[in-house]
Design an enzyme around this catalytic site. Structure first.
Site, PDB file in Angstrom:
ATOM      1  N   GLU A  99       0.683  -1.462   0.344  1.00  0.00           N
ATOM      2  CA  GLU A  99      -0.081   0.243   0.230  1.00  0.00           C
ATOM      3  C   GLU A  99       0.844   1.346  -0.289  1.00  0.00           C
ATOM      4  OE1 GLU A  99      -2.339  -2.923   1.838  1.00  0.00           O
ATOM      5  OE2 GLU A  99      -0.414  -2.428   2.248  1.00  0.00           O
ATOM      6  N   PHE A 123     -12.112  -7.079  13.927  1.00  0.00           N
ATOM      7  CA  PHE A 123     -10.261  -7.582  13.242  1.00  0.00           C
ATOM      8  C   PHE A 123     -10.483  -6.389  11.791  1.00  0.00           C
ATOM      9  CE2 PHE A 123      -9.344  -9.523   9.370  1.00  0.00           C
ATOM     10  CZ  PHE A 123      -7.925  -9.962  10.263  1.00  0.00           C
ATOM     11  N   GLN A 124      -9.145  -5.848  11.873  1.00  0.00           N
ATOM     12  CA  GLN A 124      -8.790  -4.851  10.955  1.00  0.00           C
ATOM     13  C   GLN A 124      -9.014  -3.422  10.779  1.00  0.00           C
ATOM     14  OE1 GLN A 124      -8.863  -6.951   7.047  1.00  0.00           O
ATOM     15  NE2 GLN A 124      -6.116  -6.786   7.927  1.00  0.00           N
ATOM     16  N   LYS A 156     -17.747  -0.700   6.135  1.00  0.00           N
ATOM     17  CA  LYS A 156     -18.507  -1.211   4.196  1.00  0.00           C
ATOM     18  C   LYS A 156     -20.143  -0.937   4.444  1.00  0.00           C
ATOM     19  CE  LYS A 156     -17.786  -5.854   2.800  1.00  0.00           C
ATOM     20  NZ  LYS A 156     -17.099  -6.971   3.060  1.00  0.00           N
ATOM     21  N   MET A 212      24.568   9.317   2.415  1.00  0.00           N
ATOM     22  CA  MET A 212      24.496  10.891   3.176  1.00  0.00           C
ATOM     23  C   MET A 212      24.667  10.867   4.647  1.00  0.00           C
ATOM     24  SD  MET A 212      24.003  14.302   2.918  1.00  0.00           S
ATOM     25  CE  MET A 212      22.607  14.033   1.555  1.00  0.00           C
TER      26      MET A 212
END
Length: 557
Positions: free
Chosen positions: A51, A113-114, A163, A466
């Protein structure tokens, strides 16, 4: 017409002119992805490997096209994986809409969940955030999100949708999208005041930032410089707003800016700041910055005025409009003596590097020569980023894409994929250090899946360059955790992920490798092996005045 929430999402994206979406599916966003399947002829969806890659790709698409970039993710870890990309876009004022889905409304707040509060998480790094719990509010919310993302000072907006809203139905009414009209907040007197300051100036200097690109003010900036005979420097984000091959251009300003730009701004009597925010990496010690100059700042965000540097005059508004109004009243000026002094500095303090061996500056110069300065260059963050900014000559806006404000390692590969999707006819090249490449190299699988012809050049010095440079100069050469001498073969990694791979170890191999990559017709990785202690010069130590800029010759002395 009656539609479900998922259908409304796609209708709204179509309204906004969206044709490309970057994302990754999951449980809570399945209804939208099912609808995408039915409309695959209308939308190009790029399935990234992670993602974060989707967020960076949407960012690269937005920066290179000027359109709003769109990314999607599911709830929980899907949405939290977008966070770094959202923060990157926020720091650099990139218009983006991130669409996430959450658990069903009855399950919110129950540690389902999630489930995660993505709006709460991203509140400090977005222009705005929404959570949609009612399908009747979905279309208006999405329209508002795009308006916020692109208006004023652009930035990312998160739209989180439960959802059950994506499955619920309601009446949908199409909307006509029109450009919002903004009222000017400044007066004619404000413009005339600045014009009078310019007329009195003997040593004017123009300092250009990313706002000049966002507003599309590059032509006005160039006209301003010609009209008043002023030298021009730019920030990392301002690359391409002023032609890098123009005789008035003095190079980048700041920590790794040219000596001419740093000395010139320190000597000028008027500094015209066009869409720049006086970043700490630009100004060094704020008490010593351009202390002999009157400072004028043009910016669309009132919060930037007097935030880091006190101004003598300022105008808040769209830079293109401000400069258009200014040019209407501004009389031509001649500053031959000042330009002669600047020219002498350029001759005395040119950018230089060791030409006896393979270096990143050499690669950038060869790339510039072969592409005639016409490529879109993305970068990750570090030495290679500075070399790419210094040695490629950016002639046009939206051709240099880099994480300036957040400094996100791993940004460039996702961004170059997004840039290529938005600009299929342009050569698109990402310059990455080997440390950065490791962070998101899985996006090579994305490029190979869709056969996206991007070029990934790894500046392979087997160190975090760097950080090592700072350790070398300021930390007694104690190289704590910056050495990458291990068994990773980047060519084999690239080939394993479906890309063509080329390794170059000497200067004579560079031109042929670049030409082969450009003509390959698919994704190519060039592993360019350089020495580990090459350094980016010039350099201003952190927090020091710009006049303390030094390079390799100063160290030798």
């Amino acid at each position: 017409m009656v539609l479900n929430g998922a259908e409304i999402v796609l209708k709204c994206l179509k309204e906004q002119g969206v044709d490309t979406v970057f994302g990754y599916p999951g449980g809570t966003i399945l209804n939208i992805y099912d609808e995408l399947y039915k409309h695959s002829d209308e939308f190009c969806h790029i399935l990234t490997s992670h993602e974060q890659g989707a967020a960076h790709a949407a960012d690269g698409y937005a920066r290179s096209t000027g359109k709003v970039g769109v990314c999607m993710a599911t709830s929980g870890p899907g949405s939290t994986n977008l966070v770094t990309g959202i923060a990157t876009a926020y720091m650099d004022s990139v218009p983006m809409v991130a669409i996430t889905c959450n658990v069903n409304l009855p399950a919110l707040g129950k540690d389902s969940f999630q489930e995660v509060d993505i709006n709460g998480i991203t509140m400090p790094i977005t222009k705005h955030g929404f959570i949609v719990k009612d399908v009747k509010k979905l279309a208006d919310t999405l329209r508002r999100a795009f308006e916020i993302a692109r208006s004023g000072r652009p930035g990312p907006v998160v739209v989180d949708i439960t959802k059950d809203v994506t499955a619920a139905k309601c009446d949908y009414t199409p909307a006509q999208i029109s450009e919002p009209k903004t009222k000017k907040e400044y007066s004619k007197e404000d413009i005339e005041k600045v014009a009078a300051m310019i007329a009195k100036s003997k040593r004017p200097f123009i300092y250009v930032g990313g706002g000049a690109i966002i507003s599309g003010a590059h032509e006005e900036v160039r006209e301003l410089a010609k009209r008043i005979q002023a030298p021009v420097c730019d920030t990392l984000m301002g690359k391409g707003a002023f032609d890098g091959t123009d005789e008035l251009y003095t190079g980048m300003i700041g920590m790794h800016g040219t000596k001419t730009s740093n000395y010139g701004v320190s000597k000028c009597d008027l500094l015209l700041t066009c869409g720049a925010r006086f970043s700490d990496r630009v100004i060094g010690n704020p008490k010593a910055f351009a202390k002999g100059a009157k400072i004028v700042q043009f910016d669309i965000d009132a919060a930037e005025i007097n935030k880091n540097i006190k101004t003598d005059a300022s105008i808040v508004g769209d830079l293109k409009e401000i400069l258009t109004d200014l040019l209407e009243v501004l009389k031509p000026g001649k500053h031959d003596e000042w330009l002669s002094e600047i020219k002498e500095m350029e001759e005395e303090f040119p950018l230089s590097y060791d030409k006896s061996k393979l270096t990143c500056p050499y690669i950038m110069e060869e790339l510039d020569k072969i592409t005639k300065g016409g490529a879109i260059i993305t970068t990750d963050v570090g030495q290679h980023q500075m070399w790419a900014a210094q040695y490629y000559k950016y002639k046009n806006p939206r051709t240099f894409l880099s994480s300036g404000g957040l400094g996100t390692m791993g940004y460039g590969l996702g961004a170059v994929i997004g840039a290529k999707m938005g600009n299929p006819d342009k050569i698109c090249v990402n310059i990455a250090g080997d440390g950065c490449f490791r962070m998101n190299m899985n996006e090579l699988a994305t490029a190979s899946r869709y056969n996206i012809p991007i070029i990934e050049i790894i500046i392979d010095n087997e160190v975090l360059g760097m950080v090592r440079q700072w350790q070398n100069l300021f930390y007694g050469q104690r190289y704590s955790q910056t050495v990458l001498t291990d068994k990773v073969d980047y060519c084999k990694v690239a080939e394993g992920l479906g890309c063509k791979a080329i390794r170059v170890t000497k200067k004579s191999e560079v031109a042929a490798a670049l030409k082969e990559a450009i003509n390959a017709g698919g994704p190519v990785v060039i592993d360019a092996v350089i020495e580990k202690d090459d350094k980016v010069y010039p350099m201003v130590p952190a927090g020091k005045p710009l006049t303390e800029v030094f390079d390799a010759s100063d160290i030798e002395e």
